[in-house]
Design an enzyme around this catalytic site. Structure first.
Site, mmCIF file in Angstrom:
data_model
loop_
_atom_site.group_PDB
_atom_site.id
_atom_site.type_symbol
_atom_site.label_atom_id
_atom_site.label_comp_id
_atom_site.label_asym_id
_atom_site.label_seq_id
_atom_site.Cartn_x
_atom_site.Cartn_y
_atom_site.Cartn_z
ATOM 1 N N SER B 153 47.397 37.040 42.150
ATOM 2 C CA SER B 153 47.406 36.317 43.418
ATOM 3 C C SER B 153 48.349 35.119 43.334
ATOM 4 C CB SER B 153 45.972 35.922 43.784
ATOM 5 O OG SER B 153 45.869 35.561 45.144
ATOM 6 N N ASP B 230 42.166 45.009 49.768
ATOM 7 C CA ASP B 230 42.251 43.564 49.505
ATOM 8 C C ASP B 230 42.318 42.832 50.849
ATOM 9 O OD1 ASP B 230 43.312 40.976 48.982
ATOM 10 O OD2 ASP B 230 44.253 41.704 47.136
ATOM 11 N N HIS B 263 40.282 42.275 46.015
ATOM 12 C CA HIS B 263 41.062 41.205 45.374
ATOM 13 C C HIS B 263 40.372 40.651 44.119
ATOM 14 C CE1 HIS B 263 44.493 38.507 45.807
ATOM 15 N NE2 HIS B 263 43.744 37.440 45.641
#
Lengths: 283, 283
Positions: B153, B230, B263
């Site tokens: 991320s 996600d 995620h």
């Protein structure tokens, strides 16, 4: 028996799920995680082997779920993995009066308490032996005839005492750094005294070493891993007490002393694969 | 450069270690974890390949250390794994005025801030690009010519921008669900505006897609995994912006869209083995 979904997340081709439910055994809401491997998706009627993992002092279901490193191999072996909490929790649930880590919340010791104020909710023995296996069999693609049990520290104590007492429910058995003789160590004196009272004869049903001495037998062989650098080894764990009882009774125990390993999830995750294979081969 | 040991624990035959040190780059104390595989014990002069893992918003070194499931395969491959923190911390370190999760503490975005009050300590770019590689090479059995970088991320953004800018330092490159075009998404607008100011031309040095457009090239091929479930995919991550830039520039990118994955660390740990092998093969 209704399950409320807390979370669900794809992992290693399967699904990591967390649920809450109203427990009849404890009279509280209980939380557990379950990893359902990809083999469950093959057919509607899939019935997979499963493993209960009982956690140690201070833990919830989340510790092994975060740090146990079991999903990759469970996905390969087709093994369902269920991690319950270590005590009842919530409003009205008694705790250690001093808030100690080794009694009360997070420290149910997998017994049915008989002593006030703990008797009202601390019924982890019934919860693990009866309620949770039935719940899991009803809601997940699990074969109730192929359930095994393992655990760490206090949870290893739970796995051994439940596995020895209910071999027809728990067909395979192992433990990581278990408390094997609570009647002979400080953690056990405090917990069994507090939950069951001071009549030590009643403690023997919750002491793996005493259970073997008193004639209880597991469904099969037992695997125990124990780190030699575990700071609780000499005072609280004392695996050789159990090994001696097993040898005398002819119980097939593999006790592996692991040089350099401590009591943490670094130890557990290192040997998790071996335990998963141990159970998968026997279920 | 002195390291203070926070903890050390045997894991998968190697050692999981956590250290604190006074950082020249940030002017604060910084914490990182390092997994040293068993191959380090073979000889005094062992020089192993290593991988930096940069974490995402809200994380410290501990998240991937607990949940990344990297130790088993690092131990097999002989790969050192280093996980730093995501921002400076401590007394005098500015935070988001509203305490938001996506700016300030836990959200350093791997830049050298130029804007007050962040410029004083938020210098994660220099910390990761220069100070930490030198520190690791000086204190651990690591070959400084064989370092790779990955991240998740915001940490994937850091890995890509650092890997593209310093290919001579980071010889292999991958990312999990990275922010690939911060100049085009809300997280990036807030962070780059807050740390670097509103001149968007200055943002391009910290935007992987812009870096490729502007001629930067990685040391080799890039691997990105991205979960299709996600929740940040469409608004914040937008990996196809990077894929388009790479295609146009002839940069060798493998972008794998993974159906059903979110995620979380359930996604990261699932594909960790593939990333570790990706780096080990190139280092």
């Amino acid at each position: 028996m209704t399950l409320e979904t807390v979370s669900t997340s794809k992992a290693h081709g399967g699904t990591l799920e967390v649920y809450k439910h109203a427990s009849a055994a404890t009279g509280t809401e209980m939380t557990f995680s379950v990893f359902v491997p990809p083999q469950a998706q093959v057919g509607e009627g899939a019935k997979l082997p499963m493993l209960f993992y009982l956690s140690g002092l201070t833990c919830t279901h989340a510790n092994v779920t975060d740090k146990g490193e079991y999903r990759r191999l469970c996905a390969e072996l087709g093994l369902v993995f269920v991690a319950p909490d270590t005590s009842p929790r919530g409003e009205g649930v008694a705790d250690d009066p001093a808030g100690a880590y080794d009694f009360g919340l997070g420290a149910g010791f997998y017994v049915n308490a008989t002593q006030a104020p703990f008797a009202a909710h601390y019924r982890m023995w019934d919860y693990i032996a009866q309620e949770l296996p039935a719940l899991v069999a009803a809601h997940f693609p699990v074969d109730p005839a192929r359930m095994g049990i393992t655990g760490h520290s206090m949870g290893g104590h739970g796995a051994l005492t439940l596995g020895l007492t209910f071999p027809e429910t728990f067909k395979s058995l192992s433990a990581f750094a278990p408390i094997v003789a609570p009647g002979q160590v400080p953690w056990g004196h405090k917990a069994l005294g507090g939950y069951l009272g001071e009549d030590k004869a009643l403690w023997r049903a919750h002491d793996a070493t005493a259970l073997v001495e008193d004639g209880k037998r597991p469904a099969g062989a037992i695997l125990i891993d124990q780190g030699e650098a575990d700071s609780f080894l000499a005072e609280q764990l004392r695996p050789h007490l159990f090994a001696q009882a097993c040898e005398k009774a002819g119980v097939d125990l593999t006790l592996r002393m692991q040089p350099g390993y401590d009591h943490s999830y670094n130890f557990i995750s290192t040997f998790m694969d071996d335990h998963l294979r141990w159970h998968a081969e026997r279920l």
